[in-house]
Design an enzyme around this catalytic site. Sequence first.
Site, PDB file in Angstrom:
ATOM      1  N   PRO A   1      -0.570  -1.599  -8.671  1.00  0.00           N
ATOM      2  CA  PRO A   1       0.592  -0.707  -8.687  1.00  0.00           C
ATOM      3  C   PRO A   1       0.408   0.386  -9.746  1.00  0.00           C
ATOM      4  O   PRO A   1      -0.185   0.147 -10.804  1.00  0.00           O
ATOM      5  CB  PRO A   1       1.755  -1.634  -9.063  1.00  0.00           C
ATOM      6  CG  PRO A   1       1.275  -3.011  -8.796  1.00  0.00           C
ATOM      7  CD  PRO A   1      -0.207  -2.988  -9.018  1.00  0.00           C
ATOM      8  N   LYS A   2       0.907   1.567  -9.441  1.00  0.00           N
ATOM      9  CA  LYS A   2       0.950   2.647 -10.431  1.00  0.00           C
ATOM     10  C   LYS A   2       2.338   2.632 -11.067  1.00  0.00           C
ATOM     11  O   LYS A   2       3.313   3.070 -10.464  1.00  0.00           O
ATOM     12  CB  LYS A   2       0.662   4.008  -9.800  1.00  0.00           C
ATOM     13  CG  LYS A   2       0.531   5.107 -10.837  1.00  0.00           C
ATOM     14  CD  LYS A   2       0.255   6.462 -10.210  1.00  0.00           C
ATOM     15  CE  LYS A   2      -0.021   7.493 -11.304  1.00  0.00           C
ATOM     16  NZ  LYS A   2       1.025   7.553 -12.337  1.00  0.00           N
TER      17      LYS A   2
END
Length: 330
Positions: free
Chosen positions: A36-37
């Site tokens: 995930p960013k």
Amino acid sequence: MELPPGLAGPVQVALARPVEQIPHAGALPGGARYEPKWDGFRAAITRHPAGARLWSRRGTELTATFPEIAAAATEQLAPGTVLDGELVIWSAGRLAFAALQIRMGRGPRSAAAHAAQHPASYAAFDILALDDHDTRDLPFDERRELLEQLATTPPLNLSPVTDDATLAAEWFETYTAVGVEGLVVKGGAQPYPAGKRDWLKIKHRETVDVVCGAVIGTRSAPQEIVAGLAIDGRLRIVGRTTPLSPSARRALAPWLSPPTGEHPWPAHVPPTALSRFNAARGDVVDLTLVEPIVVEVSADVGWDGQSFRHLLRFLRVRPDAEVGSARPPD
């Protein structure tokens, strides 16, 4: 014992370059690893014999600003450890960047009070040193294994990772509900690319309508759009677009005309008026005011209720839409 050269702090972190589509499983050396960013602040943790210190991507020390993270790192990490990760704040089950910005804007004296009101978490996604040994030359998969062996507990959390492109695509679509910006993709065989853009990133973007109330440049040759939305009954500046391409300038220019009445915006604004988060230093910005029209733009999840944190991308003019129809994102 001392930390390896370049890892005592500040720490030069790895960077990512943007791509438009989720890379396939074999896109990077050793296979793609998807994470995930996080919508937060990049930070490295350096654990010294005397305690832990936090460093921003640009080299600013954040130890006093996030004392709860420094205390947890001092307690849970052995001296000689260096982590890379993201500082985040959760509120009502969603990432709250605005709360994080408040924390960043307060001095050390009030840090403890703000830590109690808006406690931060740390999402660790890489390990750069362990037991005073530099791990940056190890492949990502080996570094990840070492990171998982630390078995930290909140507020130090392990950022999830997968090599399953189908699951990554599911994350990309569903995690936006909690404010995750998109995905970061790394190669399983890649060493840690300090200072280089060898990682990939893709952001989730949505199409939204905004009001073009001014441009940077001239009405015949606009360079950027200054975007507005009606907030609290007033048309407020909420961001700007990336520089317009020649074809976009040609498409927009015929629709730009001088204001027919009193305009709600001044002709000169400070850089912070265009972005409270990523404003460039310098003098005021000159605006060419125009009669407000609706334009369609592409935006990521960086909306804080008052402005877009990142640059918008112009898509097209919406001459069929009323100015009052452009509403802030939910």
